[in-house]
Scaffold this motif. Structure first.
Motif, mmCIF file in Angstrom:
data_model
loop_
_atom_site.group_PDB
_atom_site.id
_atom_site.type_symbol
_atom_site.label_atom_id
_atom_site.label_comp_id
_atom_site.label_asym_id
_atom_site.label_seq_id
_atom_site.Cartn_x
_atom_site.Cartn_y
_atom_site.Cartn_z
ATOM 1 N N LEU B 134 5.844 39.477 -12.926
ATOM 2 C CA LEU B 134 5.351 38.535 -11.931
ATOM 3 C C LEU B 134 5.351 39.188 -10.558
ATOM 4 O O LEU B 134 6.195 40.035 -10.274
ATOM 5 N N VAL B 135 4.411 38.785 -9.727
ATOM 6 C CA VAL B 135 4.495 39.152 -8.316
ATOM 7 C C VAL B 135 5.298 38.042 -7.641
ATOM 8 O O VAL B 135 4.889 36.885 -7.661
ATOM 9 N N ASP B 136 6.441 38.392 -7.085
ATOM 10 C CA ASP B 136 7.282 37.361 -6.464
ATOM 11 C C ASP B 136 6.999 37.271 -4.972
ATOM 12 O O ASP B 136 7.090 38.272 -4.264
ATOM 13 N N VAL B 137 6.650 36.061 -4.518
ATOM 14 C CA VAL B 137 6.466 35.847 -3.091
ATOM 15 C C VAL B 137 7.430 34.773 -2.643
ATOM 16 O O VAL B 137 7.383 33.650 -3.150
ATOM 17 N N LYS B 138 8.307 35.122 -1.729
ATOM 18 C CA LYS B 138 9.225 34.114 -1.186
ATOM 19 C C LYS B 138 8.522 33.418 -0.036
ATOM 20 O O LYS B 138 8.033 34.062 0.892
ATOM 21 N N VAL B 139 8.442 32.095 -0.128
ATOM 22 C CA VAL B 139 7.741 31.301 0.878
ATOM 23 C C VAL B 139 8.791 30.586 1.717
ATOM 24 O O VAL B 139 9.520 29.749 1.197
ATOM 25 N N ILE B 140 8.884 30.937 2.997
ATOM 26 C CA ILE B 140 9.897 30.309 3.840
ATOM 27 C C ILE B 140 9.211 29.443 4.886
ATOM 28 O O ILE B 140 8.400 29.925 5.673
ATOM 29 N N GLY B 141 9.527 28.172 4.881
ATOM 30 C CA GLY B 141 8.964 27.265 5.876
ATOM 31 C C GLY B 141 9.800 27.299 7.139
ATOM 32 O O GLY B 141 11.022 27.310 7.081
ATOM 33 N N HIS B 142 9.111 27.378 8.269
ATOM 34 C CA HIS B 142 9.788 27.302 9.562
ATOM 35 C C HIS B 142 9.087 26.233 10.372
ATOM 36 O O HIS B 142 7.931 25.930 10.145
ATOM 37 N N GLN B 143 9.787 25.685 11.376
ATOM 38 C CA GLN B 143 9.099 24.819 12.331
ATOM 39 C C GLN B 143 8.414 25.728 13.347
ATOM 40 O O GLN B 143 9.098 26.364 14.136
ATOM 41 N N TRP B 144 7.134 25.961 13.433
ATOM 42 C CA TRP B 144 6.110 25.492 12.563
ATOM 43 C C TRP B 144 5.219 26.637 12.184
ATOM 44 O O TRP B 144 4.162 26.839 12.771
ATOM 45 N N TYR B 145 5.668 27.445 11.264
ATOM 46 C CA TYR B 145 4.847 28.515 10.695
ATOM 47 C C TYR B 145 5.424 28.871 9.328
ATOM 48 O O TYR B 145 6.514 28.425 8.958
ATOM 49 N N TRP B 146 4.666 29.637 8.592
ATOM 50 C CA TRP B 146 5.118 30.074 7.276
ATOM 51 C C TRP B 146 5.471 31.549 7.319
ATOM 52 O O TRP B 146 4.816 32.335 7.999
ATOM 53 N N GLU B 147 6.485 31.914 6.559
ATOM 54 C CA GLU B 147 6.849 33.315 6.409
ATOM 55 C C GLU B 147 6.741 33.642 4.926
ATOM 56 O O GLU B 147 7.264 32.914 4.089
ATOM 57 N N PHE B 148 6.026 34.702 4.618
ATOM 58 C CA PHE B 148 5.859 35.101 3.221
ATOM 59 C C PHE B 148 6.498 36.474 3.011
ATOM 60 O O PHE B 148 6.137 37.424 3.694
ATOM 61 N N VAL B 149 7.437 36.540 2.088
ATOM 62 C CA VAL B 149 8.107 37.810 1.814
ATOM 63 C C VAL B 149 7.683 38.281 0.426
ATOM 64 O O VAL B 149 7.914 37.590 -0.566
ATOM 65 N N TYR B 150 7.033 39.451 0.384
ATOM 66 C CA TYR B 150 6.665 40.039 -0.907
ATOM 67 C C TYR B 150 7.891 40.780 -1.414
ATOM 68 O O TYR B 150 8.172 41.892 -0.995
ATOM 69 N N LEU B 151 8.625 40.140 -2.308
ATOM 70 C CA LEU B 151 9.951 40.648 -2.665
ATOM 71 C C LEU B 151 9.897 42.014 -3.330
ATOM 72 O O LEU B 151 10.807 42.815 -3.197
ATOM 73 N N ASP B 152 8.801 42.296 -4.058
ATOM 74 C CA ASP B 152 8.741 43.569 -4.774
ATOM 75 C C ASP B 152 8.295 44.703 -3.867
ATOM 76 O O ASP B 152 8.372 45.866 -4.242
ATOM 77 N N HIS B 153 7.773 44.381 -2.676
ATOM 78 C CA HIS B 153 7.156 45.431 -1.859
ATOM 79 C C HIS B 153 7.786 45.571 -0.482
ATOM 80 O O HIS B 153 7.326 46.377 0.308
ATOM 81 N N ASP B 154 8.798 44.747 -0.188
ATOM 82 C CA ASP B 154 9.437 44.856 1.111
ATOM 83 C C ASP B 154 8.423 44.648 2.252
ATOM 84 O O ASP B 154 8.446 45.372 3.240
#
Lengths: 47, 380, 533
Positions: B134-154
């Protein structure tokens, strides 16, 4: 106050007793809410 | 297979419009543009969800037609003005006596049909398949924007709302940095939040999941089609809830690999720059600070630093921005507990130095202070 | 059940005391009922005004009228005022007026507590309104931007207005719990001799079930918001993840209250229909016993399906399967109720006075709202519907027909009994048509908006959603204005009009029609003789 029906003493006692009985349910639900639902949620979410 | 059935309701609606004399194709296009149903699904699970939606809606429509037909027939026929004699025994016929048994049984049949059909889809949608990588993407919600962390690729992407001028017709559905994903590849989203509850929703992918602080929730997609798909935050998260768009750009695997490489280079370059041991001059810091401020801080504190009191205090003329430098840096690094002010310690030293310098010199805050990355490092 | 004839102080027979004392110290179920209804009407206009601002803001993309925080504050207040200020007090008003009349009791069982449960309401309403306006004063903190669901951690960020709101909810809860206890005791203990439980009108049964629901779930809400208060001020972390707490726990507690609350709003209104339908169909109610069973089943099922409001929080597969199945099964008792009402109309000799018009509209529109509810119960499809405008459309289709229209129907049906005057039928029918047509114009397009991807609770939206929002807003303005006509009809009826007979409607059945219109200040001081059926 004027105009309140004068219920017989026996009926009044009966009414108050039932009202207190229902109030017990209220108290019971309020007290159990905290620990009980916490446990149930843990069950439902597997957490 | 994909997207073959999607146009049916729109087609029917357009047909209705055409009969009404609005002109066939024009009406069809108009209905398409207005959007009366789910957008065309582009992932495997989205297609299944679309199908179960149409199935349930079909059953609901049939039931509704039956109810309307019976009521309308009754309204027309069983009225006093037509001299209809009321049937006083109707509730005591066999029908009246036993309807409480057969009506629930019939409804139960419909219910189990729906639940049974949904069950199969639910299992496929709910459980993330683990048999392939799987391609793992960590989706972090912030007030008020999104942060996407591609866990396999740093690789980390921050995705923010863009102004109406930049976004044009995609206003509130457009971002500065898109979430780039490969097609024909299983992607798992792991949702969490740094402050309040948000919800990740892209209609074309039919994923919606809450991002909750302290939780990690998961969804998965397998996108079948390249393209740009737009969604937004779906859980009320405070003032700028409407300004948390999500834009997914689905590309081929090769393109995706290239993009990842590019992002890694950008990141290394930024790190190298921040690590340079040199004195930064004020103009450089101010320029960097201004662009950082406008993207990170201005949603709450406003571009002119006036804030939106009482929720978001002004920076212009504030005791923090004109007081001791170390406290100013401290607030940015650690946030203010119990308020919407988050800890910004994910920014590097150079970035924070630039921000502090900008805030202490812009909008008439003329303190003349120039803060160097080393001072920020000391505060960490 | 009591067989005692009720004695009165001699002076009580001369009617109510005059002036403010009549209302402030009232222990009379009719006066308290009237106060509840007037209070609800005032709140209906307050809640409606906030909805008008919401729809005006959503008329076009962009932020024109209100800033997002004010918008969120308005939508929070719209929901709370409508639910706790308008619908619940209006239903309690009907209960106060009608239950003693319908069961042949001289008054409520606990008249002084009845006074208390009403007079808590104005204080609670004041707190609720303060929670809305406090942020506009210097030092008032930020506005409530959480929606009526008050989910933490967002509700932990809000300023002192959230504390006002929490205390307002506590007061409202105390008021409705006291009213419910009174209703339960009245129904069990005060029925006329020989009136068996299974003979009671469906409206009385509906309120009995509702009262039990209130007693069971309101304390849970009270516990939940108290925990919220502690998290805000006393350093606990029930709902703060960083302190080992669980933000989702609040959602479970809230919806354990919140879902039965929906039935609390709907059941009394559905009970009203069971009185209206036989009158205007001129034949007996179809399925009296199965209606009672269905209402109990709704209450029981309604208490074990709460988490379908939170399918997206990441529950396990087993949990969502359970909640999906149970939620869909609610269609069985609800379907049975709709079926019984349709069969009451069937082969009747119907006329269409305003209460009956509302009833027919309820059967059609409520069915529609119920069926979109079944769609929402389906977990995979809910991945799309959840927190979208589709949900907004769904619950307005359930709550306006299911709760509000039932109350309107009841008001028109019993207004002749209360005031002694017939209302203006022509005006009332005009109100009905404007109201129902503009309702559909307002809320039908919102289904499309939600399916196309517009989330709920946003103050600003992408231009792709413009057209349907415009239609919806235009409908909403007519919808809002129509209530002025409703107000006018009520005032006109109170002030005069054609004299109503004791049995105001030709075929009306029930003990309430055996007393004069308007009834004397005290009725059934000698219990009625019950025909053994």
């Amino acid at each position: 106050m004027a105009g309140r029906p004068n219920y017989p003493a026996e009926l009044r006692r009966k009414n108050v007793r039932l009202a207190l009985g229902v109030a017990l349910i209220v108290v019971f639900m309020a007290i159990t809410a905290i620990p009980f639902w916490k446990g149930l949620v843990a069950l439902a979410t597997g957490g | 297979m994909l997207a073959t059935k999607r146009s049916l309701p729109k087609y029917l609606l357009a047909l209705g419009a055409a009969i009404a004399g609005l002109g066939g194709t024009a009406a069809a296009e108009e209905v398409q543009r207005w959007g009366v149903n789910f957008p065309p699904p582009v992932s495997t699970t989205a297609q299944e969800i679309y199908d179960i939606h149409m199935f349930t809606m079909g059953i609901a429509t049939v039931l509704l037609v039956i109810i309307f037909a019976v009521v309308i027939y009754s309204l027309i026929v069983h009225r006093k003005s037509r001299g209809f004699k009321p049937d006083q025994q109707f509730h005591e016929t066999w029908f009246g006596r036993w309807s409480w048994v057969f009506v629930p049984i019939m409804v139960l049949g419909v219910d189990l049909t729906i639940a049974g059909a949904a069950q199969r889809t639910l299992e496929r949608v709910w459980v993330v398949p683990q048999d392939q990588p799987l391609v793992d993407v960590k989706v972090i919600g912030h007030q008020w924007y999104w942060e996407f962390v591609y866990l396999d690729h740093d690789v980390t992407i921050e995705s923010r709302y863009t102004s109406p001028e930049e976004a044009g017709i995609h206003y509130l559905r457009d971002v500065d940095n898109r979430l780039v994903l490969p097609t024909n590849q299983r992607v798992r989203f792991l949702h969490t939040s740094s402050d309040v509850i948000h919800a990740f929703w892209v209609p074309e992918l039919a994923v919606k999941k809450d991002a909750i602080p302290g939780y990690i929730t998961e969804t998965w997609v397998n996108i079948q089609q390249e393209g740009v798909f737009r969604g937004q935050c779906a859980e009320l998260c405070g003032t700028w809830h409407a300004r948390m768009p999500i834009v997914v750009e689905a590309v081929s695997q090769e393109e995706f690999d290239g993009w990842i490489e590019e992002q890694q280079e950008i990141r290394m370059a930024a790190l190298a720059e921040a690590a340079e041991e040199r004195e930064w001059d004020k103009d450089d810091l101010m320029a960097r600070g201004q662009s950082l401020y406008n993207s990170r801080c201005a949603a709450c504190h406003q571009e002119d630093g006036s804030g939106m009191p009482p929720a978001f205090p002004a920076i212009k003329g504030s005791p923090v921005a004109t007081g001791p430098i170390s406290e100013h840096i401290g607030i940015i690094l650690n946030g203010v507990p119990g308020t919407a002010m988050a800890a910004w310690n994910s920014l590097n030293d150079l970035e924070i130095a630039a921000l502090v310098t900008y805030q202490r010199n812009a909008w008439g805050n003329d303190t003349g202070d120039v803060v160097q990355p080393a001072e920020v490092k000391a505060e960490r | 059940m009591t067989t005692a004839t009720v004695a009165h102080d001699d002076h009580a027979h001369h009617g109510p005391p005059s002036g403010i004392k009549r209302w402030l110290f009232s222990t009379n179920h009719k006066d308290i009922g009237t106060m509840y209804l007037v209070f609800a009407l005032i709140m209906l206009f307050l809640g409606g005004a906030s909805a008008m601002v919401i729809r005006a803001e959503l008329f076009m993309p962009g932020l024109q009228l209100v800033q997002p925080d004010l918008y969120n504050n308005l939508l929070t207040n719209h929901a709370l005022i409508m639910i706790f200020g308008a619908v619940m007090p209006a239903a309690a008003g009907l209960a106060n007026w009608m239950i003693p009349l319908m069961i042949g009791a001289p008054d409520m069982a606990l008249p002084r507590m009845n006074n208390l449960s009403f007079w808590i309401l104005p204080a609670a309403a004041l707190m609720l309104i303060l929670s809305f306006i406090v942020p506009f004063f210097p030092g008032g903190g930020s506005q409530i931007n959480t929606g009526w669901t008050l989910y933490p951690p967002l509700s932990l960020q809000v300023g002192m207005s959230m504390d006002f709101l929490i205390f307002a909810l506590h007061l409202l809860g105390i008021s409705s719990v006291l009213a419910s206890i009174n209703i339960i005791v009245t129904i069990f203990n005060m029925r006329a001799p020989g009136l068996r439980m299974m003979q009671l009108p469906i409206f009385v049964w509906a309120w009995l079930v509702t009262a039990f629901l209130l007693v069971l779930v309101v304390p849970v809400l009270a516990a939940g918001i108290t925990m919220l208060l502690f998290d805000r001020h006393f350093g606990t972390s029930f709902f703060i993840a960083a302190g080992g707490g669980d933000p989702v726990l609040f959602q479970h507690i809230f919806w354990f209250f919140g879902h039965p609350e929906v039935y609390i709003l709907i059941l009394p209104s559905l009970g009203v229909l069971a009185s209206i339908l036989p009158t205007f169909s001129r034949k007996p109610l179809f399925g009296h016993h199965s209606l009672i069973g269905a209402m109990i089943a709704i209450a029981a099922l309604g208490m074990i399906v709460w988490a379908h409001h939170q399918y997206t929080v990441g529950m396990s597969l087993a949990a969502v399967q359970y909640f999906m199945l149970m939620t869909i099964l609610i269609s069985i008792p609800v379907g049975l109720i709709i079926f019984n009402y349709m069969m009451t109309m069937w082969r009747g000799a119907m006329t269409f006075e305003t209460p009956m018009l509302f009833t027919v509209a309820i059967i059609l529109m409520f069915s529609f709202g119920g069926l979109t509810g079944v769609m929402l119960a389906v977990v995979p499809a809910d991945m799309q519907y959840h927190d979208s405008m589709f949900v907004v459309a769904h619950f307005h289709y359930v709550l306006l027909p299911g709760a509000v229209w039932g109350l309107f129907a009841g008001v028109f049906y019993w207004l002749p009994k209360w005031t002694g005057h017939m209302y203006d039928e022509r005006l009332a029918k005009t109100f009905f048509w404007v109201h129902v047509v503009s309702f559909n114009i307002t809320f039908f397009p919102q289904h499309f908006l939600g399916l196309a991807g517009m989330p709920r609770r946003i103050a600003d939206y992408n231009i792709m959603f413009t057209e349907f929002n415009m239609i919806s807003s235009v409908g909403a303005f007519f919808f809002g204005l129509s209530h002025l006509l409703f107000l006018y009809i009520i005032i006109k009826t109170v002030r005069g009009g054609e004299k109503a007979k004791a049995r105001a409607w030709e075929h009306a059945e029930g003990l309430e029609w055996e007393v004069d219109s308007p009834p004397a200040h005290h009725t059934w001081t000698t219990p009625p003789k019950i025909k053994t059926a």
